[in-house]
Design an enzyme around this catalytic site. Structure first.
Site, PDB file in Angstrom:
ATOM      1  N   LYS A   1     -29.920 115.259  58.028  1.00 50.00           N
ATOM      2  CA  LYS A   1     -29.561 113.916  58.493  1.00 50.00           C
ATOM      3  C   LYS A   1     -30.371 113.600  59.739  1.00 50.00           C
ATOM      4  O   LYS A   1     -30.430 114.393  60.672  1.00 50.00           O
ATOM      5  CB  LYS A   1     -28.060 113.814  58.801  1.00 50.00           C
ATOM      6  CG  LYS A   1     -27.629 112.369  59.140  1.00 50.00           C
ATOM      7  CD  LYS A   1     -26.127 112.187  58.992  1.00 50.00           C
ATOM      8  CE  LYS A   1     -25.767 110.695  59.021  1.00 50.00           C
ATOM      9  NZ  LYS A   1     -25.623 110.152  60.365  1.00 50.00           N
TER      10      LYS A   1
ATOM     11  N   CYS B   1     -27.648 113.155  65.614  1.00 51.73           N
ATOM     12  CA  CYS B   1     -26.629 112.851  66.632  1.00 51.73           C
ATOM     13  C   CYS B   1     -27.293 112.336  67.909  1.00 51.73           C
ATOM     14  O   CYS B   1     -28.200 112.970  68.451  1.00 51.73           O
ATOM     15  CB  CYS B   1     -25.810 114.101  66.940  1.00 51.73           C
ATOM     16  SG  CYS B   1     -24.533 113.820  68.197  1.00 51.73           S
TER      17      CYS B   1
ATOM     18  N   ASN C   1     -27.519 105.106  55.674  1.00 53.77           N
ATOM     19  CA  ASN C   1     -26.341 105.132  56.548  1.00 53.77           C
ATOM     20  C   ASN C   1     -26.503 104.082  57.645  1.00 53.77           C
ATOM     21  O   ASN C   1     -27.605 103.870  58.137  1.00 53.77           O
ATOM     22  CB  ASN C   1     -26.214 106.548  57.139  1.00 53.77           C
ATOM     23  CG  ASN C   1     -25.077 106.705  58.139  1.00 53.77           C
ATOM     24  OD1 ASN C   1     -25.241 107.363  59.161  1.00 53.77           O
ATOM     25  ND2 ASN C   1     -23.934 106.132  57.860  1.00 53.77           N
ATOM     26  N   GLY C   2     -25.387 103.421  57.987  1.00 50.77           N
ATOM     27  CA  GLY C   2     -25.409 102.471  59.084  1.00 50.77           C
ATOM     28  C   GLY C   2     -24.898 101.098  58.700  1.00 50.77           C
ATOM     29  O   GLY C   2     -25.476 100.441  57.830  1.00 50.77           O
TER      30      GLY C   2
ATOM     31  N   ALA D   1     -18.010 113.783  64.417  1.00 55.20           N
ATOM     32  CA  ALA D   1     -17.354 114.762  65.279  1.00 55.20           C
ATOM     33  C   ALA D   1     -15.954 114.284  65.640  1.00 55.20           C
ATOM     34  O   ALA D   1     -15.752 113.137  66.034  1.00 55.20           O
ATOM     35  CB  ALA D   1     -18.176 114.979  66.544  1.00 55.20           C
TER      36      ALA D   1
ATOM     37  N   GLN E   1     -22.077 120.640  58.059  1.00 53.58           N
ATOM     38  CA  GLN E   1     -23.192 120.287  58.920  1.00 53.58           C
ATOM     39  C   GLN E   1     -23.285 121.247  60.103  1.00 53.58           C
ATOM     40  O   GLN E   1     -22.279 121.543  60.754  1.00 53.58           O
ATOM     41  CB  GLN E   1     -23.061 118.865  59.450  1.00 53.58           C
ATOM     42  CG  GLN E   1     -24.290 118.414  60.235  1.00 53.58           C
ATOM     43  CD  GLN E   1     -24.194 116.993  60.746  1.00 53.58           C
ATOM     44  OE1 GLN E   1     -23.579 116.765  61.782  1.00 53.58           O
ATOM     45  NE2 GLN E   1     -24.808 116.056  60.044  1.00 53.58           N
TER      46      GLN E   1
ATOM     47  N   ARG F   1     -17.918 105.079  60.330  1.00 57.84           N
ATOM     48  CA  ARG F   1     -16.883 104.405  61.130  1.00 57.84           C
ATOM     49  C   ARG F   1     -16.048 103.423  60.322  1.00 57.84           C
ATOM     50  O   ARG F   1     -14.855 103.247  60.597  1.00 57.84           O
ATOM     51  CB  ARG F   1     -17.548 103.681  62.306  1.00 57.84           C
ATOM     52  CG  ARG F   1     -18.101 104.620  63.374  1.00 57.84           C
ATOM     53  CD  ARG F   1     -18.905 103.878  64.421  1.00 57.84           C
ATOM     54  NE  ARG F   1     -20.129 103.302  63.857  1.00 57.84           N
ATOM     55  CZ  ARG F   1     -20.849 102.354  64.447  1.00 57.84           C
ATOM     56  NH1 ARG F   1     -20.448 101.846  65.604  1.00 57.84           N
ATOM     57  NH2 ARG F   1     -21.952 101.905  63.886  1.00 57.84           N
TER      58      ARG F   1
ATOM     59  N   PRO G   1     -20.707 112.661  58.351  1.00 59.34           N
ATOM     60  CA  PRO G   1     -20.112 113.608  59.298  1.00 59.34           C
ATOM     61  C   PRO G   1     -19.855 112.915  60.627  1.00 59.34           C
ATOM     62  O   PRO G   1     -20.737 112.251  61.175  1.00 59.34           O
ATOM     63  CB  PRO G   1     -21.194 114.687  59.438  1.00 59.34           C
ATOM     64  CG  PRO G   1     -22.475 113.988  59.096  1.00 59.34           C
ATOM     65  CD  PRO G   1     -22.118 112.958  58.070  1.00 59.34           C
TER      66      PRO G   1
END
EC number: 1.3.1.-
Length: 335
Positions: free
Chosen positions: A139, A100, A200-201, A18, A70, A225, A16
């Site tokens: 998350k 976030c 993730n990452g 934004a 989410q 990304r 997710p």
């Protein structure tokens, strides 16, 4: 990989983001190999339910199952109401944002700020899980800062609360997006829970996806990304996982076709005025690093009509074809 009753076609999930993972982007990534895509976060503030932005974020028309939405907030009751609202709008999985790092989210003690209050985390998770009859996922990050990495304890609280899958961005809130992702921390979390764990990452290539799965023991990877302007990354990773070989890079004509279709979908979803402005960043991501792209992006960002924007994109890709069938990079793409 399975989340509740939903068996994903693979273990590749769109993170997710934004302002990015709107319905057109989610549908595109799913069509290009992603097993699931999580929506951009929806505020738990019930006063926002009537806003056009919230209505758009709750619009899943034509989207392939499962539909994961989410929600973000800090009040258990409000988050439960937000979960119920989104289930009524078609959500099949509710994801809770405790990852976030943005100041505007953390300043209201939501997002990754919640990692500082484990008791509240438990109350939120239990309340939301008990409020809906669909799977609830979570998350998080590895902790608030490097001195307070508590992802393992949060994971255990999550499992005890009925959370059915856990995604972990391998950085603390204080790290934001700097430094290297902590795959060792994700591995330690995976070892202490039985629910699916999603890593993730910094997952930017097929090789990196395989490395992260092997390093962490995670059940799936979540990509954010790196998929901006590269939605075909999911099919490339899926193919590599299954065969150990690489798909050819997309040809200029395919990238052009995918981008034009994406831009049209943005116009239809947002309307011309907003759609044109949202399209600017996507066009910039698709063309990053290509020969002549810096000048093209500068000119394109000045255009004020969809007709002009589409013409500019078409002209740019016609110039790319002069380099050959493959994309012609003037510089290395940033990771």
């Amino acid at each position: 990989m399975r989340i509740g009753p939903y068996h994903l076609k693979n273990n590749l999930i769109v993170a997710p983001m934004a302002g990015v993972t709107d319905r057109p982007f989610r549908m595109l990534c799913k069509s290009m190999g992603a097993g699931m895509a999580v929506s951009e976060m929806v505020s738990s503030n019930s006063l926002l339910y009537g806003s056009e932005k919230t209505k758009r974020r709750a619009n899943h028309e034509g989207e392939v199952d499962p539909i994961s939405v989410q929600i973000v907030g800090a009040d258990p009751k409000m988050l439960a109401l937000a979960a119920q609202y989104n289930v009524d709008q078609g959500a099949q999985i509710i994801d809770i944002n405790m990852g976030c790092p943005a100041k505007k989210i953390c300043n209201v003690l939501a997002g990754s700020a919640l990692l500082q209050n484990e008791a509240l985390v438990g109350r939120i998770l239990e309340t939301v899980v008990g409020s809906v009859d669909v799977p609830v996922t979570l998350k998080i990050r590895t902790g608030w800062d490097k001195q307070h990495r508590n992802a393992a304890r949060i994971a255990q609280i999550a499992e005890a609360s009925g959370i059915q899958a856990l995604a972990i961005h391998g950085r603390t809130r204080a790290c934001a997006y700097s430094g290297d992702a902590e795959y060792e921390t994700i591995a330690s979390v995976k070892s202490c829970v039985t629910i699916p764990v999603i890593a993730n990452g910094d997952i930017t290539t097929p090789e990196k996806a395989r490395h992260v799965l092997q390093k962490t023991g995670a059940d799936a990877v979540m990509i954010g990304r790196a998929a901006q302007g590269r939605p075909w990354l999911f099919r490339e990773i899926d193919h590599y996982m299954k065969t150990g070989t690489h798909l050819p890079a997309p040809q200029v004509e395919e990238v052009h076709r995918v981008l034009i279709k994406h831009v049209y979908e943005l116009y239809m979803f947002y309307g011309e005025y907003t759609g044109l402005r949202v399209a600017r960043k996507h066009i910039s991501w698709y063309t990053k690093g290509l020969t002549g792209s810096a000048h093209f992006r500068h000119q394109m960002n000045q255009l004020e009509s969809s007709t002009q924007q589409l013409e500019a994109v078409n002209d740019f890709f016609e110039s790319q074809l002069k380099c050959g069938e493959r994309l012609c990079y003037a510089e290395e793409l940033a990771a």
